[in-house]
Design a protein around this motif. Structure first.
Motif, PDB file in Angstrom:
ATOM      1  N   TYR A   1       0.841  -1.206   0.000  1.00  0.00           N
ATOM      2  CA  TYR A   1       0.000   0.000   0.000  1.00  0.00           C
ATOM      3  C   TYR A   1       0.877   1.257   0.000  1.00  0.00           C
ATOM      4  N   ASN A   2       1.946   1.244   0.809  1.00  0.00           N
ATOM      5  CA  ASN A   2       2.872   2.379   0.846  1.00  0.00           C
ATOM      6  C   ASN A   2       3.587   2.566  -0.489  1.00  0.00           C
ATOM      7  N   LEU A   3       3.898   1.453  -1.143  1.00  0.00           N
ATOM      8  CA  LEU A   3       4.541   1.521  -2.456  1.00  0.00           C
ATOM      9  C   LEU A   3       3.616   2.201  -3.457  1.00  0.00           C
ATOM     10  N   ILE A   4       2.337   1.808  -3.431  1.00  0.00           N
ATOM     11  CA  ILE A   4       1.364   2.393  -4.348  1.00  0.00           C
ATOM     12  C   ILE A   4       1.201   3.884  -4.082  1.00  0.00           C
ATOM     13  N   LEU A   5       1.093   4.252  -2.809  1.00  0.00           N
ATOM     14  CA  LEU A   5       0.967   5.670  -2.459  1.00  0.00           C
ATOM     15  C   LEU A   5       2.199   6.457  -2.908  1.00  0.00           C
ATOM     16  N   SER A   6       3.366   5.847  -2.739  1.00  0.00           N
ATOM     17  CA  SER A   6       4.603   6.518  -3.124  1.00  0.00           C
ATOM     18  C   SER A   6       4.652   6.747  -4.630  1.00  0.00           C
ATOM     19  N   LYS A   7       4.267   5.723  -5.392  1.00  0.00           N
ATOM     20  CA  LYS A   7       4.286   5.848  -6.846  1.00  0.00           C
ATOM     21  C   LYS A   7       3.243   6.851  -7.323  1.00  0.00           C
ATOM     22  N   LYS A   8       2.084   6.877  -6.644  1.00  0.00           N
ATOM     23  CA  LYS A   8       1.062   7.863  -7.010  1.00  0.00           C
ATOM     24  C   LYS A   8       1.563   9.272  -6.719  1.00  0.00           C
ATOM     25  N   LYS A   9       2.195   9.460  -5.570  1.00  0.00           N
ATOM     26  CA  LYS A   9       2.726  10.772  -5.205  1.00  0.00           C
ATOM     27  C   LYS A   9       3.803  11.214  -6.191  1.00  0.00           C
ATOM     28  N   GLN A  10       4.657  10.281  -6.573  1.00  0.00           N
ATOM     29  CA  GLN A  10       5.714  10.599  -7.525  1.00  0.00           C
ATOM     30  C   GLN A  10       5.120  10.984  -8.875  1.00  0.00           C
ATOM     31  N   ALA A  11       4.099  10.227  -9.319  1.00  0.00           N
ATOM     32  CA  ALA A  11       3.458  10.524 -10.600  1.00  0.00           C
ATOM     33  C   ALA A  11       2.805  11.900 -10.575  1.00  0.00           C
ATOM     34  N   HIS A  12       2.131  12.222  -9.465  1.00  0.00           N
ATOM     35  CA  HIS A  12       1.496  13.529  -9.321  1.00  0.00           C
ATOM     36  C   HIS A  12       2.539  14.643  -9.353  1.00  0.00           C
ATOM     37  N   HIS A  13       3.645  14.440  -8.662  1.00  0.00           N
ATOM     38  CA  HIS A  13       4.683  15.466  -8.586  1.00  0.00           C
ATOM     39  C   HIS A  13       5.278  15.732  -9.964  1.00  0.00           C
ATOM     40  N   ILE A  14       5.630  14.684 -10.680  1.00  0.00           N
ATOM     41  CA  ILE A  14       6.230  14.833 -12.004  1.00  0.00           C
ATOM     42  C   ILE A  14       5.244  15.488 -12.966  1.00  0.00           C
ATOM     43  N   THR A  15       3.979  15.041 -12.915  1.00  0.00           N
ATOM     44  CA  THR A  15       2.966  15.599 -13.805  1.00  0.00           C
ATOM     45  C   THR A  15       2.728  17.070 -13.512  1.00  0.00           C
TER      46      THR A  15
ATOM     47  N   ALA B   1      -3.191   6.154  -9.646  1.00  0.00           N
ATOM     48  CA  ALA B   1      -1.805   6.289 -10.098  1.00  0.00           C
ATOM     49  C   ALA B   1      -1.670   5.968 -11.586  1.00  0.00           C
ATOM     50  N   ILE B   2      -2.384   4.930 -12.035  1.00  0.00           N
ATOM     51  CA  ILE B   2      -2.344   4.548 -13.451  1.00  0.00           C
ATOM     52  C   ILE B   2      -2.972   5.638 -14.306  1.00  0.00           C
ATOM     53  N   SER B   3      -4.055   6.241 -13.802  1.00  0.00           N
ATOM     54  CA  SER B   3      -4.713   7.318 -14.536  1.00  0.00           C
ATOM     55  C   SER B   3      -3.777   8.505 -14.732  1.00  0.00           C
ATOM     56  N   VAL B   4      -3.063   8.867 -13.672  1.00  0.00           N
ATOM     57  CA  VAL B   4      -2.118   9.982 -13.762  1.00  0.00           C
ATOM     58  C   VAL B   4      -0.970   9.631 -14.709  1.00  0.00           C
ATOM     59  N   ALA B   5      -0.490   8.384 -14.619  1.00  0.00           N
ATOM     60  CA  ALA B   5       0.606   7.950 -15.489  1.00  0.00           C
ATOM     61  C   ALA B   5       0.167   7.964 -16.952  1.00  0.00           C
ATOM     62  N   SER B   6      -1.065   7.524 -17.221  1.00  0.00           N
ATOM     63  CA  SER B   6      -1.592   7.527 -18.590  1.00  0.00           C
ATOM     64  C   SER B   6      -1.724   8.951 -19.119  1.00  0.00           C
TER      65      SER B   6
ATOM     66  N   ARG C   1       7.415   3.487 -19.267  1.00  0.00           N
ATOM     67  CA  ARG C   1       7.902   2.397 -18.425  1.00  0.00           C
ATOM     68  C   ARG C   1       7.238   2.422 -17.050  1.00  0.00           C
ATOM     69  N   LYS C   2       7.081   3.597 -16.492  1.00  0.00           N
ATOM     70  CA  LYS C   2       6.439   3.719 -15.180  1.00  0.00           C
ATOM     71  C   LYS C   2       4.971   3.295 -15.253  1.00  0.00           C
ATOM     72  N   LYS C   3       4.318   3.630 -16.338  1.00  0.00           N
ATOM     73  CA  LYS C   3       2.924   3.223 -16.507  1.00  0.00           C
ATOM     74  C   LYS C   3       2.821   1.698 -16.611  1.00  0.00           C
ATOM     75  N   ARG C   4       3.728   1.079 -17.362  1.00  0.00           N
ATOM     76  CA  ARG C   4       3.714  -0.382 -17.494  1.00  0.00           C
ATOM     77  C   ARG C   4       3.946  -1.058 -16.150  1.00  0.00           C
TER      78      ARG C   4
ATOM     79  N   GLN D   1      -1.022  -3.857 -11.017  1.00  0.00           N
ATOM     80  CA  GLN D   1      -2.484  -3.986 -10.951  1.00  0.00           C
ATOM     81  C   GLN D   1      -2.931  -5.372 -11.391  1.00  0.00           C
ATOM     82  N   LYS D   2      -2.310  -5.889 -12.422  1.00  0.00           N
ATOM     83  CA  LYS D   2      -2.647  -7.229 -12.906  1.00  0.00           C
ATOM     84  C   LYS D   2      -2.304  -8.279 -11.869  1.00  0.00           C
ATOM     85  N   LYS D   3      -1.159  -8.140 -11.205  1.00  0.00           N
ATOM     86  CA  LYS D   3      -0.753  -9.122 -10.197  1.00  0.00           C
ATOM     87  C   LYS D   3      -1.695  -9.066  -9.000  1.00  0.00           C
ATOM     88  N   LEU D   4      -2.091  -7.848  -8.607  1.00  0.00           N
ATOM     89  CA  LEU D   4      -3.034  -7.733  -7.500  1.00  0.00           C
ATOM     90  C   LEU D   4      -4.386  -8.321  -7.868  1.00  0.00           C
TER      91      LEU D   4
END
Length: 212
Positions: free
Chosen positions: A49-63, A134-139, A196-199, A205-208
């Motif tokens: 869960y922390n990993l997902i939050l971190s990746k979402k935060k990173q995606a938001h920051h970069i975007t 996170a995937i939406s922001v990455a897309s 790559r980050k989106k993939r 998501q697929k594994k979960l």
């Protein structure tokens, strides 16, 4: 000059990667594989869960940084070109078109940014909801990166025509075209990072999903 935000984003991406303190997706995969494929949640649901939050935060920051750079660079350049043309009472049509194009590009990114922010409230705070967000922001970042990279081409063409109409030496025009070529290449490098980050997020998501 015009799309120089691509170069600044390289440093931002590099610094963000160095500052990551939560285990990355590949590390979690190694752990998962080492546990004889036991359920993913059994490894460490909180870490996931922390990993997902971190990746979402990173995606938001970069975007967010990417959008602001595109808006201010295009807006500033468009206003500057227009002001210089008006002060000189220039009849260089290409530069007027270039100014309008860049102001339109800034407006386009601004509208897309507003739409993205409004769409943030459509996701819940569950693990799957955060991952979908996170995937939406990455897309979105992949899409805006692709459009802005192609946008370099008309800007380069209009700039070249503006220099030609203004009677500038050909060597100046060639240097400018070289700059745009390098910017286009840097944009492709940046775009591949976003893909790559989106993939990675989609794979997670697929594994979960397979664990449900």
């Amino acid at each position: 000059m015009l799309e120089s935000g691509s170069i600044g984003l390289k440093n931002i991406l590099s610094q963000n990667q160095k500052n990551m303190i939560i285990m990355e997706f590949e590390e979690l995969k190694k752990i998962w594989n080492a546990q004889d494929n036991q359920p993913l949640y059994a490894i460490n649901e909180k870490a996931m869960y922390n990993l997902i939050l971190s990746k979402k935060k990173q995606a938001h920051h970069i975007t967010n940084i990417s959008e602001l750079l595109l808006i201010f660079v295009n807006l500033g350049s468009g206003v500057l070109i227009l002001a210089l043309n008006l002060l000189k009472q220039s009849v260089n049509i290409s530069l007027y078109v270039l100014s309008t194009w860049m102001l339109g590009s800034a407006l386009y990114v601004l509208v897309r940014r507003i739409q993205r922010i409004k769409g943030n409230q459509h996701f819940d705070r569950s693990m799957s909801g955060e991952l979908s967000h996170a995937i939406s922001v990455a897309s979105y970042q992949v899409g805006i990166s692709r459009i802005m990279r192609w946008n370099i081409l008309p800007i380069a063409a209009l700039t070249f025509l503006g220099l030609w109409e203004g009677g500038k030496p050909i060597w100046i025009a060639m240097i400018v075209l070289l700059f745009f070529a390098l910017t286009y290449y840097a944009g492709g490098w940046e775009h591949n990072i976003y893909k790559r980050k989106k993939r990675e997020l989609e794979s997670l998501q697929k594994k979960l999903g397979n664990e449900d």
